[in-house]
Design a protein around this motif. Structure first.
Motif, PDB file in Angstrom:
ATOM      1  N   ILE A 440       0.643  -1.331   0.131  1.00 48.19           N
ATOM      2  CA  ILE A 440      -0.525   0.012  -0.051  1.00 48.19           C
ATOM      3  C   ILE A 440       1.139   1.253   0.304  1.00 48.19           C
ATOM      4  CG2 ILE A 440      -1.578   1.360   0.793  1.00 48.19           C
ATOM      5  CD1 ILE A 440      -2.520  -0.489  -0.214  1.00 48.19           C
ATOM      6  N   GLU A 441       1.540   0.891   1.088  1.00 47.05           N
ATOM      7  CA  GLU A 441       3.143   2.372   1.068  1.00 47.05           C
ATOM      8  C   GLU A 441       3.958   2.169  -0.836  1.00 47.05           C
ATOM      9  OE1 GLU A 441       5.533   2.539   4.555  1.00 47.05           O
ATOM     10  OE2 GLU A 441       3.727   2.361   5.673  1.00 47.05           O
ATOM     11  N   LEU A 442       4.246   1.646  -0.906  1.00 48.66           N
ATOM     12  CA  LEU A 442       4.980   1.224  -2.223  1.00 48.66           C
ATOM     13  C   LEU A 442       3.352   2.433  -3.190  1.00 48.66           C
ATOM     14  CD1 LEU A 442       7.026   1.052  -4.249  1.00 48.66           C
ATOM     15  CD2 LEU A 442       6.466  -0.616  -3.888  1.00 48.66           C
ATOM     16  N   ALA A 443       2.089   1.297  -3.173  1.00 48.26           N
ATOM     17  CA  ALA A 443       1.489   2.222  -4.254  1.00 48.26           C
ATOM     18  C   ALA A 443       1.087   3.487  -3.958  1.00 48.26           C
ATOM     19  CB  ALA A 443      -0.083   1.395  -4.064  1.00 48.26           C
ATOM     20  N   VAL A 444       1.280   4.828  -2.988  1.00 49.26           N
ATOM     21  CA  VAL A 444       1.189   5.605  -2.643  1.00 49.26           C
ATOM     22  C   VAL A 444       1.473   6.763  -3.403  1.00 49.26           C
ATOM     23  CG1 VAL A 444       0.594   7.368  -0.704  1.00 49.26           C
ATOM     24  CG2 VAL A 444      -0.695   5.240  -0.916  1.00 49.26           C
ATOM     25  N   ASP A 445       3.294   6.155  -3.194  1.00 53.18           N
ATOM     26  CA  ASP A 445       4.352   6.506  -3.769  1.00 53.18           C
ATOM     27  C   ASP A 445       4.020   6.492  -5.012  1.00 53.18           C
ATOM     28  OD1 ASP A 445       5.673   6.617  -1.474  1.00 53.18           O
ATOM     29  OD2 ASP A 445       7.352   4.981  -1.640  1.00 53.18           O
ATOM     30  N   HIS A 446       4.242   5.507  -5.959  1.00 51.28           N
ATOM     31  CA  HIS A 446       3.564   6.216  -7.461  1.00 51.28           C
ATOM     32  C   HIS A 446       2.438   6.016  -7.784  1.00 51.28           C
ATOM     33  CE1 HIS A 446       6.510   2.478  -9.284  1.00 51.28           C
ATOM     34  NE2 HIS A 446       5.985   1.467  -8.128  1.00 51.28           N
ATOM     35  N   LEU A 447       2.094   6.498  -7.359  1.00 52.39           N
ATOM     36  CA  LEU A 447      -0.047   7.219  -7.434  1.00 52.39           C
ATOM     37  C   LEU A 447       0.727   9.050  -6.988  1.00 52.39           C
ATOM     38  CD1 LEU A 447      -2.440   5.521  -5.898  1.00 52.39           C
ATOM     39  CD2 LEU A 447      -2.210   5.014  -8.190  1.00 52.39           C
ATOM     40  N   THR A 448       1.238   8.990  -6.220  1.00 59.84           N
ATOM     41  CA  THR A 448       1.634  10.332  -5.930  1.00 59.84           C
ATOM     42  C   THR A 448       2.509  10.829  -6.993  1.00 59.84           C
ATOM     43  OG1 THR A 448       2.081  10.313  -3.139  1.00 59.84           O
ATOM     44  CG2 THR A 448       2.772  11.668  -3.833  1.00 59.84           C
ATOM     45  N   ARG A 449       3.798   9.797  -7.298  1.00 62.79           N
ATOM     46  CA  ARG A 449       5.010  10.515  -8.385  1.00 62.79           C
ATOM     47  C   ARG A 449       4.158  10.766  -9.191  1.00 62.79           C
ATOM     48  NH1 ARG A 449       5.779   7.240 -12.281  1.00 62.79           N
ATOM     49  NH2 ARG A 449       5.394   5.208 -10.958  1.00 62.79           N
ATOM     50  N   LEU A 450       2.379   9.890 -10.458  1.00 56.87           N
ATOM     51  CA  LEU A 450       2.550  10.080 -11.284  1.00 56.87           C
ATOM     52  C   LEU A 450       1.309  11.692 -11.191  1.00 56.87           C
ATOM     53  CD1 LEU A 450       0.798   6.200 -11.946  1.00 56.87           C
ATOM     54  CD2 LEU A 450       3.045   7.831 -13.570  1.00 56.87           C
ATOM     55  N   LEU A 451       0.645  12.220  -9.920  1.00 55.63           N
ATOM     56  CA  LEU A 451       0.089  12.014 -10.038  1.00 55.63           C
ATOM     57  C   LEU A 451       0.536  13.834 -10.271  1.00 55.63           C
ATOM     58  CD1 LEU A 451      -2.114  12.591  -6.668  1.00 55.63           C
ATOM     59  CD2 LEU A 451      -3.017  12.799  -9.026  1.00 55.63           C
ATOM     60  N   LEU A 452       1.640  14.175  -9.630  1.00 53.81           N
ATOM     61  CA  LEU A 452       2.929  15.413  -9.976  1.00 53.81           C
ATOM     62  C   LEU A 452       3.944  15.682 -10.941  1.00 53.81           C
ATOM     63  CD1 LEU A 452       4.118  15.575  -5.751  1.00 53.81           C
ATOM     64  CD2 LEU A 452       2.312  16.480  -6.790  1.00 53.81           C
ATOM     65  N   ALA A 476      -4.589   4.825   6.216  1.00 55.52           N
ATOM     66  CA  ALA A 476      -3.610   5.652   7.464  1.00 55.52           C
ATOM     67  C   ALA A 476      -2.583   5.695   6.308  1.00 55.52           C
ATOM     68  CB  ALA A 476      -3.473   4.440   7.754  1.00 55.52           C
ATOM     69  N   ALA A 477      -2.285   5.199   5.126  1.00 54.89           N
ATOM     70  CA  ALA A 477      -0.919   5.541   4.461  1.00 54.89           C
ATOM     71  C   ALA A 477      -1.362   6.651   3.411  1.00 54.89           C
ATOM     72  CB  ALA A 477      -0.810   4.366   3.236  1.00 54.89           C
ATOM     73  N   PHE A 478      -2.359   7.201   3.135  1.00 58.00           N
ATOM     74  CA  PHE A 478      -2.830   8.236   2.300  1.00 58.00           C
ATOM     75  C   PHE A 478      -2.323   9.320   3.762  1.00 58.00           C
ATOM     76  CE2 PHE A 478      -3.815   4.563  -0.487  1.00 58.00           C
ATOM     77  CZ  PHE A 478      -4.306   5.454  -1.336  1.00 58.00           C
ATOM     78  N   ILE A 479      -2.896   9.654   4.804  1.00 56.02           N
ATOM     79  CA  ILE A 479      -2.858  10.688   5.999  1.00 56.02           C
ATOM     80  C   ILE A 479      -1.327  10.800   5.976  1.00 56.02           C
ATOM     81  CG2 ILE A 479      -3.030  10.931   8.324  1.00 56.02           C
ATOM     82  CD1 ILE A 479      -5.772   9.349   8.030  1.00 56.02           C
ATOM     83  N   THR A 480      -1.014   9.698   6.336  1.00 57.74           N
ATOM     84  CA  THR A 480       0.397   9.745   5.777  1.00 57.74           C
ATOM     85  C   THR A 480       2.085  10.184   5.109  1.00 57.74           C
ATOM     86  OG1 THR A 480       1.563   7.458   6.366  1.00 57.74           O
ATOM     87  CG2 THR A 480       1.162   8.555   7.615  1.00 57.74           C
ATOM     88  N   LYS A 481       1.300   9.579   3.986  1.00 62.65           N
ATOM     89  CA  LYS A 481       2.614   9.438   3.106  1.00 62.65           C
ATOM     90  C   LYS A 481       1.649  10.765   1.368  1.00 62.65           C
ATOM     91  CE  LYS A 481       4.977   6.120   1.101  1.00 62.65           C
ATOM     92  NZ  LYS A 481       5.843   6.622   2.278  1.00 62.65           N
ATOM     93  N   LEU A 482       0.497  10.550   1.325  1.00 62.81           N
ATOM     94  CA  LEU A 482       0.059  10.889   0.169  1.00 62.81           C
ATOM     95  C   LEU A 482      -0.244  12.893   0.602  1.00 62.81           C
ATOM     96  CD1 LEU A 482      -1.462  11.217  -3.112  1.00 62.81           C
ATOM     97  CD2 LEU A 482      -3.528  11.109  -2.122  1.00 62.81           C
TER      98      LEU A 482
END
Length: 936
Positions: A440-452, A476-482
């Motif tokens: 999930i954390e890796l997924a959030v990283d990928h999604l954030t990168r693509l968004l930006l 939780a992962a979106f609160i702390t990372k995204l």
């Protein structure tokens, strides 16, 4: 008395006459009398009459029709003697050849059976299979669709209510299945209204009603699937699906190969999406039927046997992603996979290793995308077969490989592959245990990168949608990372090089901010995320207001829309209600008030929060959140808002450095529009609350709103005040207080409107039209005075065009007030009612108006008719056709477009009135076409 005595004596003599026609007339009269008085007969009388009628069935054939009419009346009696139902039917089946009767008499027989099955079922079942045989003989050869519906109903009752079919199972099947598939086209203007669909559904209920028909029906369906007639194929597939849901594996075992061959062909070689979908649905139901079998050590596993057939014909095509058979093969396997947990285990075990290997070995993006899409659909199909959310996924054994595939695809530069990967990521997240916390954390990283970084709008949209789906499951992962990453990006401006940032960089950064704002809204479905995301959005507004960060007006509007979306979608809990009540609404009001108090002309910079487009975006945030507040919080919000606007009470606002004695509803020195326009926020607060919430100081509030709406010169201010006044009036309880308020307001606006020199006629008109709408929606009788005034203004030199547009406002749904989402009192069919009560006034006004005023009446008519439901338009337009044709000559393009949209549904099936005016219509349409071409 004597004439009656002679009359009945004559009838008695008729019943015993030696002439068949005379006896028939006597029986006919008796039957007609019975249809009127069967409910008053005694059991003994019924017994005698049944014996008489049974005896008459053996009489001359011309007496049979009135005899059947009499027996039908007797079947309705509640005092039928025991055994009489069986007696009647034995006589009927023995002495009458039903199919030699006329249509009406055959219908009479079917209705007799239906009546008796409803009231004397136990007796009829006592006949055993003889009843079924008698019905089969009666129905055999029936052709009339009305009678077929009755016959199918009887057959359905026999099957579904457990009558003994005995040795006549095949005969019952034959006598009904000969109509399959239904080939019936009702004649034009059919007065009976029987449709092909009705017959199909009635017959399907019979054929699918019992597994005893399986040995006869399945070969028939396989045969009919060879038909070239598309409707026959579709009917066969849908009937097969209905049957298989009732069958057990033993009922279909010997037909599996034939069924599979037919279903495979309909998907591999289909020329119709409907037939393909029906074929896949049938395959799913067949697999589900086989999955219900209970395995014994000595029994054959029908499911495994069948799925071996499916895999043998389809699996190898999955290794050919560049050929067209990959998709029909995948669809067939996925349809079977979705049928049951056991089927999904068998199929995924067989196909997933190959798909994973193929994806790793292929280098072309198109091949990899196809393979990824196939995998995604398998994951989605398996989701439907899981028996519980907590059940371990059938993909658990492939978890690492699937995660590797999806993260690899997200890292690609191919847009289509990235979009497919987001869909796969969403599907994996919805399966139990396929994504670990680290995934999930890796997924959030990928999604954030693509968004930006990703500029393709399609990819951005897919990423935002995926982020929303994952955040609902793993907040939780979106609160702390995204959220922190998006916040940093939005509040960081590109470095200026000698204060000369290129336009492309500005545009790119705006696009990134836009995606960040959309993503913040998309992920905010859980209260825990809302607590973190909404402060970021509020900070955007605050920074834009202070100028500390350079947010554009468009970006501020986007931030408001994100807040609105959150208010619409977040879970309706006490926690979220508190968040909006205690934090978001006060913060929005505080920022808007700060901006308003700064004035309109300070130091060359104006806060974006005084711009109309921004305030108009803030209103739905407040109204949406207020409309969802729990009663206690709603009451507190109403009290706070009213205290702020009436009394200047700013104690509940954050950053409380406001001056005392703020009077937002009072006319300011110099008519300060930045403060007066804040009334739109008051509207958002108090007009969206449930009707049960009592708005405090309502009389004083309405008085101030009326004054502002009639005296303020700023359009947003006086319009918002009028809308707020109308929203409150719409919800106010019926009674003398409301009536006196309406009468006072009506008198005031009419006084201003009647004075052509009045400087506030436009303001008075605005208040009038919104109050008229508020009253019209709730069917208040005093609305008539205002709508009549509106009609009279169509001839006004200054307000005529505005009055014509006012009818569109009356008939349209309002976005921010007076709608059901705001809990307004909106009665059903208010548009139709207004039209029926006022269309004549419009026609009369048009006829009496001078030529230069007629366009206003035409525009008003067009605005009313265009908002009516299409079916009402079709009914009413013929009477208004001459006016609508006149409207096409009106130079106003708005009138032309509105009128054309009114005429369009009528042209599909033109009534005689339109056909007579066809030449005039065509000439006007040609004139419009030529005029449009000329303008181009």
């Amino acid at each position: 008395m004597f004439p009656s005595a002679f009359f009945f004596l004559d009838r008695r003599l008729s019943l015993t006459s030696s002439q068949p026609h005379t006896r028939a007339r006597g029986v006919q009269l008796l039957s007609e009398v019975l249809h009127e008085c069967y409910g008053n007969l005694t059991e003994r009388e019924v017994e005698v009459l049944i014996a008489f009628y049974e005896n008459r069935l053996k009489d001359h054939y011309i007496i049979t029709p009135p005899v059947l009419q009499g027996l039908r009346a007797l079947t309705k009696c509640t005092v039928l003697p025991p055994g009489s139902a069986v007696s009647m039917l034995r006589s009927l089946f023995q002495d009458v050849h039903v199919q030699s009767l006329m249509l009406t008499e055959r219908s009479c027989v079917y209705n007799m059976l239906i009546n008796l099955m409803e009231t004397r079922e136990a007796e009829l079942k006592g006949l055993g299979a003889d009843f079924v045989f008698g019905f089969v003989q009666s129905m055999d050869g029936e052709r009339d669709p009305r009678n077929l519906l009755l016959a199918f109903q009887i057959a359905k009752n026999i099957i579904h209510r457990g009558y003994d079919l005995g040795k006549f199972t095949e005969e019952l099947f034959e006598v009904t299945s000969c109509y399959f598939p239904i080939d019936f086209t009702p004649p034009a203007n059919d007065p009976h209204g029987i449709t092909k669909e009705e017959l199909i559904e009635a017959l399907r209920a019979v054929l699918s009603g019992t597994p005893k028909f399986a040995e006869f029906l399945l070969p028939l369906i396989i045969e009919k699937l060879d038909s070239d007639v598309q409707s026959a194929k579709l009917d066969s597939l849908q009937t097969l699906t209905a049957c298989l849901s009732q069958y057990e594996h033993k009922d279909v075992a010997e037909f599996l190969e034939g069924l599979w061959t037919s279903l495979r062909r309909e998907v591999f070689q289909t020329s119709s999406e409907r037939i393909e979908s029906a074929g896949l649905a049938a395959l799913t139901t067949l697999t589900s039927c086989l999955s219900r079998s209970v395995l014994n050590s000595d029994s054959e596993d029908s499911l495994s046997t069948f799925l071996d057939l499916v895999l043998k014909d389809c699996k190898h095509h999955l290794c050919e992603p560049d050929l067209k058979l990959v998709w029909p093969s995948a669809k067939l396997l996925q349809a079977a996979c979705s049928a049951s947990n056991r089927a999904s285990h068998i199929i995924t075990a067989a196909v997933m290793p190959s798909l994973i290997d193929q994806y790793s070995s292929r280098t072309q993006c198109s091949h990899r995308r196809t393979l990824l899409e196939v995998v995604v659909r398998f994951i989605q199909s398996v989701k439907t077969s899981q028996s519980s959310e907590n059940e371990e996924s059938v993909f658990s054994a492939f978890r690492e490989s699937l995660c590797s595939m999806v993260f690899s695809a997200l890292s690609e530069t191919n847009s289509s592959l990235q979009i497919t990967a987001t869909s796969m990521l969403t599907s994996l997240a919805q399966q139990t245990g396929l994504l670990l916390d680290s995934d999930i954390e890796l997924a959030v990283d990928h999604l954030t990168r693509l968004l930006l970084t990703e500029e393709d709008d399609r990819v951005s949209l897919a990423v935002v949608e995926c982020a929303g789906a994952l955040a609902a499951l793993h907040p939780a992962a979106f609160i702390t990372k995204l959220i922190p990453r998006l916040k940093t990006e939005m509040f960081t401006e590109p470095m200026d090089q000698d204060n000369n940032r290129v336009a492309s960089e500005q545009y790119s950064h705006h696009a990134v901010r836009q995606r960040c704002l959309s993503a913040l809204a998309a992920v905010s479905t859980q209260p825990s995320i809302v607590r973190e995301s909404t402060p970021v959005l509020l900070e955007v507004l605050s920074s834009a207001h202070t100028g500390s960060v350079g947010f554009s007006v468009e970006e501020v509007v986007l931030a408001c829309r994100s807040l609105q979306r959150i208010a619409e979608q977040v879970q309706d809990t006490e926690e979220t209600g508190q968040c909006f009540h205690e934090v978001i609404i006060p913060r929005l009001l505080s920022l808007a008030l700060q901006a308003a108090l700064q004035g309109e002309g300070n130091s060359g910079r104006r806060s974006p929060l005084v711009e109309e487009v921004v305030l108009s975006a803030v209103v739905p945030v407040i109204s949406t959140s207020c409309s969802r507040l729990q009663p206690t919080l709603a009451g507190q919000t109403a009290s706070r808002a009213v205290s702020l606007f009436l009394d200047g009470d700013v104690s509940f606002l954050p950053d409380n450095s406001f001056p005392s004695h703020i009077q937002l509803l009072k006319k300011q020195q110099g008519d300060s529009w930045s403060q007066s326009q804040m009334v739109c926020l008051l509207m958002g607060c108090v007009c969206s609350l449930p009707r049960s919430v009592e708005v405090p100081q309502i009389d004083q509030l309405l008085s101030q709103l009326e004054e502002m709406s009639c005296t303020c010169s700023h359009p947003l201010s006086y319009t918002s005040a009028a809308k707020c006044f109308a929203g409150l009036v719409n919800k106010r309880s019926q009674g003398d207080s409301l009536d006196s308020l309406i009468q006072r307001t009506t008198k005031r606006v009419c006084s201003e409107l009647d004075s052509t020199s009045s400087p506030v006629r436009t303001q008075a008109f605005t208040l009038m039209i919104w109050v008229a709408k508020a009253l019209l929606l709730r069917y208040h009788p005093l609305s008539t005075a205002l709508t009549d005034k509106l009609f009279s203004l169509l001839g006004d030199a200054d307000l005529g065009a505005m009055a014509a547009d006012g009818f569109s406002l009356l008939m349209s749904d309002s976005a921010d007030v007076l709608n059901r989402g705001c809990h307004a009192d909106v009665r059903i069919m208010y548009r139709q009612r207004f039209f029926s009560e006022n269309s004549a006034k419009l026609v009369q006004g048009f006829n009496a108006a001078p030529q230069e005023k007629k366009p206003n009446y035409l525009k008003a008519l067009s605005n009313i008719v265009n908002k009516l439901p299409k079916q009402v338009q079709i009914t009413e337009l013929p009477a208004l056709l001459s006016l609508l044709l006149e409207a096409l000559l009106c130079p106003d393009q708005g009138v032309q477009l509105s009128t054309l949209s009114c005429l369009e549904p009528v042209l599909i099936n033109p009534p005689p009135a339109l056909i007579q005016q066809l030449e005039a219509l065509v000439s006007r349409l040609l004139a419009l076409i030529c005029s449009a071409s000329h303008e181009r």
